[in-house]
Design an enzyme around this catalytic site. Structure first.
Site, short mmCIF file in Angstrom:
data_model
loop_
_atom_site.label_atom_id
_atom_site.label_comp_id
_atom_site.label_asym_id
_atom_site.label_seq_id
_atom_site.Cartn_x
_atom_site.Cartn_y
_atom_site.Cartn_z
N CYS A 2 66.54 27.14 70.73
CA CYS A 2 67.41 28.19 71.48
C CYS A 2 68.38 29.13 70.55
O CYS A 2 67.94 29.02 69.42
CB CYS A 2 68.61 27.60 72.34
SG CYS A 2 67.96 26.23 73.27
N ARG A 27 64.14 33.65 70.92
CA ARG A 27 64.30 31.94 70.83
C ARG A 27 64.40 31.39 72.00
O ARG A 27 64.21 29.99 71.89
CB ARG A 27 65.55 32.10 69.93
CG ARG A 27 65.57 32.72 68.62
CD ARG A 27 66.79 32.37 67.76
NE ARG A 27 66.83 30.76 67.45
CZ ARG A 27 66.35 30.47 66.25
NH1 ARG A 27 65.68 31.10 65.58
NH2 ARG A 27 66.60 29.00 66.47
N TRP A 74 66.15 27.67 75.73
CA TRP A 74 64.87 27.20 75.83
C TRP A 74 64.77 25.67 76.16
O TRP A 74 65.30 24.96 75.34
CB TRP A 74 64.06 27.66 74.50
CG TRP A 74 62.72 27.12 74.78
CD1 TRP A 74 62.08 26.05 74.46
CD2 TRP A 74 61.54 27.81 75.33
NE1 TRP A 74 60.84 26.01 74.36
CE2 TRP A 74 60.37 27.15 75.03
CE3 TRP A 74 61.61 29.22 75.76
CZ2 TRP A 74 59.18 27.57 75.57
CZ3 TRP A 74 60.29 29.68 76.34
CH2 TRP A 74 59.21 29.01 75.97
N ASN A 100 72.13 24.63 69.70
CA ASN A 100 70.66 24.82 69.54
C ASN A 100 69.98 23.41 68.86
O ASN A 100 70.59 23.19 67.76
CB ASN A 100 70.29 25.88 68.60
CG ASN A 100 68.89 25.91 68.38
OD1 ASN A 100 68.02 25.53 68.97
ND2 ASN A 100 68.44 26.57 67.08
N GLY A 101 69.03 22.48 69.44
CA GLY A 101 68.79 21.42 68.89
C GLY A 101 68.68 20.29 69.92
O GLY A 101 68.71 20.66 71.13
N GLU A 476 39.87 22.90 64.48
CA GLU A 476 41.33 23.89 64.81
C GLU A 476 41.31 25.01 63.63
O GLU A 476 41.50 25.96 64.29
CB GLU A 476 42.46 23.15 64.84
CG GLU A 476 43.79 23.95 64.57
CD GLU A 476 43.98 24.56 65.85
OE1 GLU A 476 43.40 24.83 66.79
OE2 GLU A 476 45.06 25.37 65.66
N LYS A 480 41.06 29.03 64.69
CA LYS A 480 42.26 30.03 64.21
C LYS A 480 41.66 31.24 63.45
O LYS A 480 42.06 32.28 63.87
CB LYS A 480 43.18 29.16 63.21
CG LYS A 480 44.55 29.51 63.39
CD LYS A 480 45.51 28.92 64.26
CE LYS A 480 45.05 28.96 65.89
NZ LYS A 480 45.51 27.78 66.70
N GLU A 483 40.06 33.47 66.07
CA GLU A 483 40.74 34.10 66.72
C GLU A 483 41.45 35.46 66.36
O GLU A 483 41.46 36.38 66.83
CB GLU A 483 42.07 33.17 67.29
CG GLU A 483 41.50 32.24 68.34
CD GLU A 483 42.76 31.29 68.49
OE1 GLU A 483 43.25 30.65 67.75
OE2 GLU A 483 43.16 31.22 69.62
N HIS A 499 22.25 17.53 59.26
CA HIS A 499 21.34 17.24 60.48
C HIS A 499 20.99 18.42 61.41
O HIS A 499 20.76 18.53 62.36
CB HIS A 499 22.12 16.25 61.63
CG HIS A 499 22.12 14.98 61.01
ND1 HIS A 499 21.13 14.15 60.70
CD2 HIS A 499 23.21 14.40 60.39
CE1 HIS A 499 21.80 12.93 60.44
NE2 HIS A 499 22.99 13.00 59.99
N LYS A 601 48.06 34.77 75.88
CA LYS A 601 48.73 33.87 75.52
C LYS A 601 48.66 32.35 76.69
O LYS A 601 48.97 31.40 76.28
CB LYS A 601 50.39 34.11 75.27
CG LYS A 601 51.23 33.25 74.91
CD LYS A 601 50.92 32.81 73.40
CE LYS A 601 51.69 31.64 72.88
NZ LYS A 601 50.82 31.10 71.67
#
Ligand code: F6R
Length: 606
Positions: A2, A27, A74, A100-101, A476, A480, A483, A499, A601
């Site tokens: 946040c 944030r 958030w 925040n946290g 992954e 990335k 993308e 193979h 997104k």
């Protein structure tokens, strides 16, 4: 994640606070609010919506007073409701805080306060802090002592700012594992989650460290240690950023900023209350069959889960890509499916949830966006609290999901009696170590990764390979790379190479290997065999490897040395290094990194 902001000024602060909230909105933006001391008492206004929406209802600028705190949220604990929005009053309305946290022990503290008669209006962990300060004040009758004593009783991660009508000319603020910075100017001082909140007003800043607190009024500030209240002398630094750079926290792109956010967002996952982890872990034990499901990056997160459940809990949990789940899995009521989604809106994942729910299976989720469709469609949901991920490609959200999965797998290991509580705790402690390590690695090594990306900027075809848990890390990392660079990057298990794919290898093909720590003897040697297969065809080989791998380094065309670390953490370090490698490769190609072509997104179509 946040955003918090506090301002002490000679003049009314409402419009400055509003501006700071607008600057912090990246944030978090599900709700916001402000509390200002208006000469007699603390006035508070808050509501749900983004900053401009809430301002049009609450008219923040009409608020009077020269000392105020504000917050853009958030959500992590408690839904998106006006009551759960910040600031939060104590029961007697004498103290008001923004936070925040996550206070990880808030449930126990709340129960103790409820027994003493404190009343709570929200479901948040933050409101507990305001009431704990009130409680401490009733004992010592001194604001500073009450503030320090309360914070010492709270575990977890926090940046907190507080106002009180007992000492109405002072802002109190403190931090541990969440960011906090001070901005200083003539007749006005600022405290906020980052410099972005005040960069248009002042570029003079003071950095606050963990377990330090500040007392701020309109012409002075004092920084002290929380543990012994000793005063610390701080240097004022002058920040050169322009406004746009400030929005990205000083970074040139959100992708880079979000990669650098990871030590903090990783730590945040370790403060998720144990009960939330336990609720989902029990489903893996209660149901005869479980699956991990995601799509794109979250599918690779799910695949990593398969390795973690096997390792820590001796349990085979297949991972399935959400788009294939409805056709592939004959779901039934004896099953449990754990879903992963950053946005919480992905169509393919929602269709997989629908298939599971219709068949009566138990469902759970790890999701970043509170109030999102997926978070409401699963039976139980952990909110990862990574804050908004603005770059289209996922970095910090994916890492946080893996760390949450890690904790779930450890808990399943304990429930299935494959691990003792002590062993599980020792593994969990390593994750704290990981967030410290990754901070050091990102800061100290990213220059080497940038050089590696420069040296390979002519490459157009890549194979990314690893074995064991390094296989999903390679997949992954290849995603990335694709993308953000639009290059051909194929991820595959290193053992699979011989193979068929080996046919493509010649002097023009570059391979990136995710080498395990040497202590993972079997995995290390089998990965090395694949490297030899490529070298034998004159293919170029780059690898992430550890310091003592001199013999391996001699075989490689380029390498990047991973600092010596626990073998268990090595795959995660390599994943973060690969994020940086993709970023710098795209930078060399001059591409639109934060908004790559053909990507959104939130993929809400099938
Ligand atoms: C990769 C990426 C996508 C998403 C996928 C799922 O960087 O961003 O592959 O991971 O579209 O999205 P969420 O996690 O929002 O369900």
């Amino acid at each position: 994640m946040c955003g918090i902001s506090a301002i002490a000024s000679h003049k009314p602060v409402a419009s400055l606070l509003l501006k700071s909230l607008q600057n912090l909105e990246y944030r978090g933006y599900d709700s916001c609010g402000m509390a200002i001391f208006d000469d007699k008492e603390i006035m508070l206004r808050k509501n749900i919506g983004n900053v401009n929406e809430v301002n049009s209802i609450e008219r923040f600028e009409e608020m009077q007073g020269q000392l105020g705190i504000a917050h853009t949220r958030w959500a992590t604990h408690g839904g998106v409701t006006p009551e759960n929005s910040h600031p939060h009053f104590s029961s007697d309305q004498k103290f008001v805080i923004v936070h925040n946290g996550i206070f990880s022990n808030f449930q126990a503290v709340k129960a103790g306060l409820e027994a003493k008669g404190h009343q709570f209006r929200s479901q948040t962990d933050s409101e507990v802090c305001a009431n704990l300060i009130q409680d401490e004040y009733s004992i010592c009758q001194d604001v500073e002592t009450a503030f320090c004593n309360a914070l010492m009783k709270l575990d977890g991660s926090y940046a907190v700012a507080m106002l009180t009508s007992y000492q109405p000319n002072t802002i109190f603020a403190v931090k541990k594992d969440s960011p906090l910075v001070l901005g200083v100017n003539d007749g006005v001082n600022f405290v906020s989650s980052d410099m972005n909140a005040f960069i248009s007003e002042t570029r003079d800043a003071v950095l606050i460290n963990d377990l330090e607190y500040v007392l701020v009024n309109n012409d002075n500030f004092q920084v002290k240690k929380l543990l012994d209240r000793e005063t610390i002398t701080k240097q004022i630094i002058h920040v050169q950023w322009d406004k746009e750079t400030a929005q990205k926290g000083g970074f040139s792109h959100y992708m880079l900023k979000e990669i650098f956010d990871q030590p903090q967002t990783a730590r945040q996952t370790l403060h998720i209350p144990a009960e939330e982890i336990d609720t989902i872990a029990r489903k893996f034990v209660d149901k005869p069959q479980s699956f991990c499901v995601g799509v794109g990056t979250t599918y690779y997160v799910a695949m990593i889960g398969t390795y973690l459940f096997s390792k820590f809990a001796d349990l085979y949990v297949p991972s399935i890509s959400a788009d294939e789940f409805p056709t592939l899995v004959p779901v039934n009521a004896n099953q449990h499916v754990l879903f992963f989604s950053q946005s919480g809106e992905t169509y393919d994942t929602r269709m997989a949830i629908r298939a599971a729910t219709t068949a009566g299976a138990a469902t759970s989720g790890v999701v970043n966006v509170v109030g999102s469709s997926i978070s409401q469609e699963v039976d139980d949901c952990i909110f990862q609290g990574s804050g908004p991920e603005i770059c289209v490609v996922s970095t910090k959200a994916a890492l946080s999901q893996i760390l949450i999965l890690w904790q779930i797998a450890l808990r399943v290991g304990v429930l299935r009696k494959r691990l003792t509580e002590e062993q599980a705790e020792a593994h969990r402690q390593q994750l704290f170590e990981f967030s410290r390590l990754i901070e050091k690695v990102i800061n100290e090594e990213s220059g080497f990764i940038r050089d590696l990306a420069k040296n390979t900027s002519h490459v157009r075809n890549w194979l990314f390979m690893g074995r064991g848990i390094y296989y999903p890390i390679a997949m992954e990392s290849a995603l990335k790379m694709k993308e953000v660079t639009y290059l051909h990057a194929e991820g595959l298990p290193a053992g699979f190479l011989k193979h068929g794919t080996l046919a493509m290898v010649d002097e023009n093909m570059y391979s990136l290997f995710f080498l395990p720590n040497r202590q993972d003897t079997d995995l290390f040697h089998t990965t090395l065999m694949a490297i030899e297969e490529v070298k034998a065809r004159r293919g170029k080989v780059i690898a992430f490897c550890t310091q003592d791998d001199e013999e391996v380094q001699n075989m490689l065309d380029h390498y990047f040395v991973i600092p010596d670390t626990d073998p268990e953490l090595t795959p995660l370090v390599e994943m973060v290094m690969a994020q940086l490698f993709s970023y710098y490769s795209a930078l060399n190609l001059g591409l639109n990194i934060d908004k790559p072509r053909n990507l959104a997104k939130s993929v809400t179509v099938g």
